[in-house]
Design a protein around this motif. Structure first.
Motif, PDB file in Angstrom:
ATOM      1  N   LEU A 103      -2.030  17.972  -0.034  1.00  0.00           N
ATOM      2  CA  LEU A 103      -1.251  17.413  -1.141  1.00  0.00           C
ATOM      3  C   LEU A 103      -0.315  16.312  -0.670  1.00  0.00           C
ATOM      4  O   LEU A 103      -0.137  15.300  -1.348  1.00  0.00           O
ATOM      5  N   VAL A 104       0.304  16.483   0.501  1.00  0.00           N
ATOM      6  CA  VAL A 104       1.165  15.431   1.052  1.00  0.00           C
ATOM      7  C   VAL A 104       0.336  14.188   1.336  1.00  0.00           C
ATOM      8  O   VAL A 104       0.725  13.066   0.996  1.00  0.00           O
ATOM      9  N   LEU A 105      -0.833  14.362   1.944  1.00  0.00           N
ATOM     10  CA  LEU A 105      -1.692  13.218   2.254  1.00  0.00           C
ATOM     11  C   LEU A 105      -2.153  12.506   0.997  1.00  0.00           C
ATOM     12  O   LEU A 105      -2.311  11.285   0.980  1.00  0.00           O
ATOM     13  N   LEU A 106      -2.377  13.236  -0.067  1.00  0.00           N
ATOM     14  CA  LEU A 106      -2.795  12.640  -1.332  1.00  0.00           C
ATOM     15  C   LEU A 106      -1.621  12.066  -2.114  1.00  0.00           C
ATOM     16  O   LEU A 106      -1.803  11.432  -3.140  1.00  0.00           O
ATOM     17  N   GLY A 107      -0.406  12.307  -1.634  1.00  0.00           N
ATOM     18  CA  GLY A 107       0.769  11.762  -2.296  1.00  0.00           C
ATOM     19  C   GLY A 107       1.237  12.584  -3.478  1.00  0.00           C
ATOM     20  O   GLY A 107       2.081  12.146  -4.247  1.00  0.00           O
TER      21      GLY A 107
ATOM     22  N   TYR B 207       6.586   1.529  -6.092  1.00  0.00           N
ATOM     23  CA  TYR B 207       5.894   2.240  -7.172  1.00  0.00           C
ATOM     24  C   TYR B 207       6.832   2.373  -8.366  1.00  0.00           C
ATOM     25  O   TYR B 207       8.046   2.398  -8.199  1.00  0.00           O
ATOM     26  N   LYS B 208       6.254   2.498  -9.554  1.00  0.00           N
ATOM     27  CA  LYS B 208       7.060   2.751 -10.753  1.00  0.00           C
ATOM     28  C   LYS B 208       6.696   4.117 -11.307  1.00  0.00           C
ATOM     29  O   LYS B 208       5.513   4.441 -11.455  1.00  0.00           O
ATOM     30  N   ASP B 209       7.736   4.888 -11.621  1.00  0.00           N
ATOM     31  CA  ASP B 209       7.588   6.246 -12.145  1.00  0.00           C
ATOM     32  C   ASP B 209       6.674   7.052 -11.228  1.00  0.00           C
ATOM     33  O   ASP B 209       6.865   7.040 -10.023  1.00  0.00           O
ATOM     34  N   ASP B 210       5.690   7.727 -11.768  1.00  0.00           N
ATOM     35  CA  ASP B 210       4.806   8.534 -10.926  1.00  0.00           C
ATOM     36  C   ASP B 210       3.489   7.828 -10.663  1.00  0.00           C
ATOM     37  O   ASP B 210       2.486   8.463 -10.361  1.00  0.00           O
ATOM     38  N   GLY B 211       3.488   6.509 -10.787  1.00  0.00           N
ATOM     39  CA  GLY B 211       2.259   5.747 -10.582  1.00  0.00           C
ATOM     40  C   GLY B 211       1.709   5.906  -9.183  1.00  0.00           C
ATOM     41  O   GLY B 211       2.449   5.991  -8.204  1.00  0.00           O
ATOM     42  N   SER B 212       0.405   5.960  -9.079  1.00  0.00           N
ATOM     43  CA  SER B 212      -0.227   6.105  -7.769  1.00  0.00           C
ATOM     44  C   SER B 212      -0.614   4.747  -7.192  1.00  0.00           C
ATOM     45  O   SER B 212      -1.010   4.663  -6.039  1.00  0.00           O
TER      46      SER B 212
ATOM     47  N   TYR C  25       1.381  -2.111 -14.885  1.00  0.00           N
ATOM     48  CA  TYR C  25       2.598  -2.084 -15.695  1.00  0.00           C
ATOM     49  C   TYR C  25       2.973  -3.425 -16.329  1.00  0.00           C
ATOM     50  O   TYR C  25       4.009  -3.555 -16.922  1.00  0.00           O
ATOM     51  N   GLY C  26       2.163  -4.460 -16.190  1.00  0.00           N
ATOM     52  CA  GLY C  26       2.487  -5.752 -16.764  1.00  0.00           C
ATOM     53  C   GLY C  26       3.692  -6.411 -16.123  1.00  0.00           C
ATOM     54  O   GLY C  26       4.263  -7.339 -16.671  1.00  0.00           O
ATOM     55  N   LEU C  27       4.114  -5.946 -14.947  1.00  0.00           N
ATOM     56  CA  LEU C  27       5.316  -6.464 -14.294  1.00  0.00           C
ATOM     57  C   LEU C  27       5.037  -7.588 -13.313  1.00  0.00           C
ATOM     58  O   LEU C  27       5.896  -8.399 -13.038  1.00  0.00           O
TER      59      LEU C  27
ATOM     60  N   VAL D  71      11.951   5.036 -12.965  1.00  0.00           N
ATOM     61  CA  VAL D  71      12.323   5.303 -11.582  1.00  0.00           C
ATOM     62  C   VAL D  71      11.330   4.586 -10.672  1.00  0.00           C
ATOM     63  O   VAL D  71      10.126   4.820 -10.748  1.00  0.00           O
ATOM     64  N   TYR D  72      11.874   3.707  -9.850  1.00  0.00           N
ATOM     65  CA  TYR D  72      11.076   2.976  -8.877  1.00  0.00           C
ATOM     66  C   TYR D  72      11.241   3.649  -7.521  1.00  0.00           C
ATOM     67  O   TYR D  72      12.313   4.133  -7.192  1.00  0.00           O
ATOM     68  N   ARG D  73      10.147   3.670  -6.765  1.00  0.00           N
ATOM     69  CA  ARG D  73      10.199   4.251  -5.428  1.00  0.00           C
ATOM     70  C   ARG D  73       9.788   3.193  -4.426  1.00  0.00           C
ATOM     71  O   ARG D  73       8.746   2.556  -4.557  1.00  0.00           O
TER      72      ARG D  73
END
Length: 152
Positions: A18-22, A71-76, A101-103, A130-132
């Motif tokens: 799960l960690v490797l898959l993010g 990243y934005k929100d929970d985007g992969s 996201y059109g950004l 939330v941006y990461r």
């Protein structure tokens, strides 16, 4: 036969996968930086890219930023990427495809020695979230930072 050793091994393997898959976060700071801007104004989202200090100086002078992903929100899929794996200096950001996201047309990134700043021009209500910022280093542990953008 199901034993506690089998269960422990399965859970360890599942967590690693799960960690490797993010799916599970690894090295994500619990602290969230908050940024608030008026709709239509530019947003400035900071990210610390300073080289972590190595207590035993094992990699002194050898460590550097290899990649910065936003990243934005929970985007992969990242909304912005700076690839420095060839160690040519973090100078320019490149936008991954497909556009998320059109950004992308409104995003620029500026870096200094210790900070990467994501600029979002002409913010819209859909930019809120939330941006990461994920920073990978050649030797040091990956650093993740979260920035909550509020549009008012």
């Amino acid at each position: 036969m199901l034993t506690s050793q089998n269960i422990h091994g399965f859970l360890s393997f599942t967590r690693l996968l799960l960690v490797l898959l993010g799916i599970l976060s690894s090295g994500v700071s619990e602290e969230v930086t908050r940024v608030q801007v008026k709709e239509g104004a530019s947003a400035v989202l900071p990210c610390d890219i300073s080289i972590p200090t190595d207590e035993d100086d094992t990699f002194q002078g050898e460590d550097y930023v290899t990649i910065i992903l936003w990243y934005k929100d929970d985007g992969s899929y990242p909304v912005h990427v700076v690839d420095n794996r060839a160690n040519k200096g973090v100078l320019d950001g490149t936008h991954p495809q497909p556009v998320g996201y059109g950004l992308i047309p409104r995003i620029t990134l500026n870096t200094t020695k210790n900070t990467a700043i994501l600029f979002i021009q002409k913010t819209q209500s859909t930019d809120a979230g939330v941006y990461r910022c994920r920073v990978d280093f050649r030797h040091s542990k990956t650093r993740n930072q979260r920035i909550k953008l509020d549009i008012v």
